[in-house]
Design an enzyme around this catalytic site. Structure first.
Site, PDB file in Angstrom:
ATOM      1  N   PRO A  11       0.796  -1.238   0.000  1.00 55.34           N
ATOM      2  CA  PRO A  11       0.000   0.000   0.000  1.00 55.34           C
ATOM      3  C   PRO A  11       0.822   1.278   0.000  1.00 55.34           C
ATOM      4  O   PRO A  11       0.286   2.351  -0.295  1.00 55.34           O
ATOM      5  CB  PRO A  11      -0.833  -0.120   1.277  1.00 55.34           C
ATOM      6  CG  PRO A  11      -0.027  -0.999   2.168  1.00 55.34           C
ATOM      7  CD  PRO A  11       0.654  -1.990   1.264  1.00 55.34           C
ATOM      8  N   GLY A  68       7.057  -2.076  -5.553  1.00 56.13           N
ATOM      9  CA  GLY A  68       8.385  -1.835  -6.085  1.00 56.13           C
ATOM     10  C   GLY A  68       9.167  -3.119  -6.266  1.00 56.13           C
ATOM     11  O   GLY A  68       8.662  -4.222  -6.044  1.00 56.13           O
ATOM     12  N   GLY A  70      11.354  -4.351  -4.420  1.00 54.18           N
ATOM     13  CA  GLY A  70      11.442  -5.106  -3.171  1.00 54.18           C
ATOM     14  C   GLY A  70      10.239  -5.999  -2.947  1.00 54.18           C
ATOM     15  O   GLY A  70      10.364  -7.139  -2.489  1.00 54.18           O
ATOM     16  N   GLU A  74      10.176 -10.083  -2.823  1.00 56.07           N
ATOM     17  CA  GLU A  74       9.643 -10.815  -1.672  1.00 56.07           C
ATOM     18  C   GLU A  74       8.643 -11.881  -2.111  1.00 56.07           C
ATOM     19  O   GLU A  74       8.632 -13.004  -1.587  1.00 56.07           O
ATOM     20  CB  GLU A  74       8.993  -9.840  -0.687  1.00 56.07           C
ATOM     21  CG  GLU A  74       8.737 -10.469   0.676  1.00 56.07           C
ATOM     22  CD  GLU A  74       8.217  -9.465   1.691  1.00 56.07           C
ATOM     23  OE1 GLU A  74       7.417  -9.894   2.551  1.00 56.07           O
ATOM     24  OE2 GLU A  74       8.596  -8.280   1.625  1.00 56.07           O
ATOM     25  N   ASP A 222      17.399 -18.457 -20.588  1.00 54.24           N
ATOM     26  CA  ASP A 222      18.434 -19.333 -21.148  1.00 54.24           C
ATOM     27  C   ASP A 222      19.217 -20.098 -20.088  1.00 54.24           C
ATOM     28  O   ASP A 222      20.129 -20.861 -20.404  1.00 54.24           O
ATOM     29  CB  ASP A 222      19.395 -18.536 -22.031  1.00 54.24           C
ATOM     30  CG  ASP A 222      20.172 -17.463 -21.265  1.00 54.24           C
ATOM     31  OD1 ASP A 222      19.875 -17.260 -20.068  1.00 54.24           O
ATOM     32  OD2 ASP A 222      21.056 -16.826 -21.859  1.00 54.24           O
ATOM     33  N   GLU A 283      18.454  -5.042  -2.128  1.00 57.56           N
ATOM     34  CA  GLU A 283      18.448  -5.134  -0.664  1.00 57.56           C
ATOM     35  C   GLU A 283      19.537  -6.094  -0.209  1.00 57.56           C
ATOM     36  O   GLU A 283      19.878  -7.041  -0.928  1.00 57.56           O
ATOM     37  CB  GLU A 283      17.089  -5.639  -0.151  1.00 57.56           C
ATOM     38  CG  GLU A 283      15.887  -4.812  -0.583  1.00 57.56           C
ATOM     39  CD  GLU A 283      15.816  -3.462   0.098  1.00 57.56           C
ATOM     40  OE1 GLU A 283      16.481  -3.301   1.152  1.00 57.56           O
ATOM     41  OE2 GLU A 283      15.112  -2.578  -0.416  1.00 57.56           O
TER      42      GLU A 283
END
Length: 305
Positions: A11, A68, A70, A74, A222, A283
């Protein structure tokens, strides 16, 4: 039999635009023939990852990651260890959106990104596995290490938008006094590099930090990583190498190793600094030693290409 889709959205990504787009995205999923529902991630650790694993084990056919890089990473970590994971789609709502750029998914327009699903073009794509010994993590865009690797994710998006690749040169010049070298052993398909290191990049796609020339030969399915190793250089030459890399002219430079490989093992040879961080999709994912493996065609993604 009706297929089920789960939208997992962050959000707060993209200036908190996602909550307003949820209804439109669910409508698109219903139009595509899915019984659709949504999950709003929470600040708790692994919120998106755990939900992705849960719905996969419940037999959902599609997981849509909205947020995003990240958030996308996740969700991939919630599915990557499964032998037969559900399909994935992505709704980019972050700043760089490297993975969305590689798949040609519309950015800054969640409904348009969702409508890619209606075209029903899918690709079995590689993902990367990073084995830290007691933990395995997954990535879809890049793994990186070395003090110079901060350059790949350390430039604010608003500066990149205004200055383009010049922003990276400015950031690089700022970082030069802090850049250190690490003694490492890198073992890959075609050989071993043992010695000082400024940076290594292990790429899955051609887009890193919004630039599409750093990994010019990247393919999505590949079974091969693109490996770039930057050997130490004096400050002037480091700036020259960065300029070459951002324009795609770095691959033949003697200070660069550029090759393809199915795996990579990274070990520290520096007795004074053995805890070298490993960056996964922007990250910190863990610390060396680490063994990377390409999981060929592991997840089927909706693509716009």
């Amino acid at each position: 039999m009706t297929q089920k889709a789960r939208l997992i959205y962050n959000p707060v990504s993209g200036n908190e635009q996602m909550p307003k787009a949820v209804a439109d995205i669910l409508n698109v999923l219903e139009t595509a023939g899915y019984e659709a529902s949504a999950f709003r991630t929470t600040p708790e650790a692994d919120s998106a990852k755990n939900e992705a694993t849960r719905v996969a084990k419940e037999g959902f056919d599609l997981v849509v990651a909205a947020g995003g890089d990240g958030t996308i990473n996740e969700v991939v970590n919630g599915l990557g260890f499964l032998e037969n994971p559900p399909k994935m789609a992505i709704i980019p709502a972050g700043t760089t959106n490297d993975f969305a750029r590689a798949l040609n998914i519309p950015r800054n327009d969640p409904k348009a990104a969702a409508e890619v699903i209606l075209k029903d073009k899918r690709l079995m794509m590689d993902i990367g596995e990073a084995d830290f010994g007691d933990d395995k993590k997954y990535f879809v865009n890049i793994a990186a290490g070395g003090s110079l690797s901060e350059l790949t994710y350390g430039v604010p998006s608003e500066i990149k938008s205004a200055l383009g690749y010049s922003a990276y040169l400015i950031k690089g010049a700022e970082m030069l006094p802090k850049i250190t070298t690490n003694q490492v052993r890198l073992t890959y398909d075609d050989g071993v590099y043992e010695g000082p290191l400024s940076m290594y990049l292990l790429g899955m796609t051609n887009s890193i930090g919004g630039f599409e020339q750093i990994m010019p030969d990247a393919e999505l399915s590949d079974g091969l990583f693109q490996l770039i190793v930057v050997k130490p250089a004096d400050p002037v030459n480091l700036l020259r190498l960065m300029a070459l890399a951002l324009n795609g002219h770095h691959v033949d430079d003697p200070k660069i190793i550029y090759t393809k490989t199915t795996s990579l093992k990274v070990e520290s040879l520096d007795q004074n600094n053995s805890t070298l961080p490993v960056n996964l999709d922007g990250e910190i994912g863990g610390y060396v030693p680490v063994s990377f493996k390409n999981l060929k065609q592991r997840i089927e993604f909706y693509v716009n290409r």
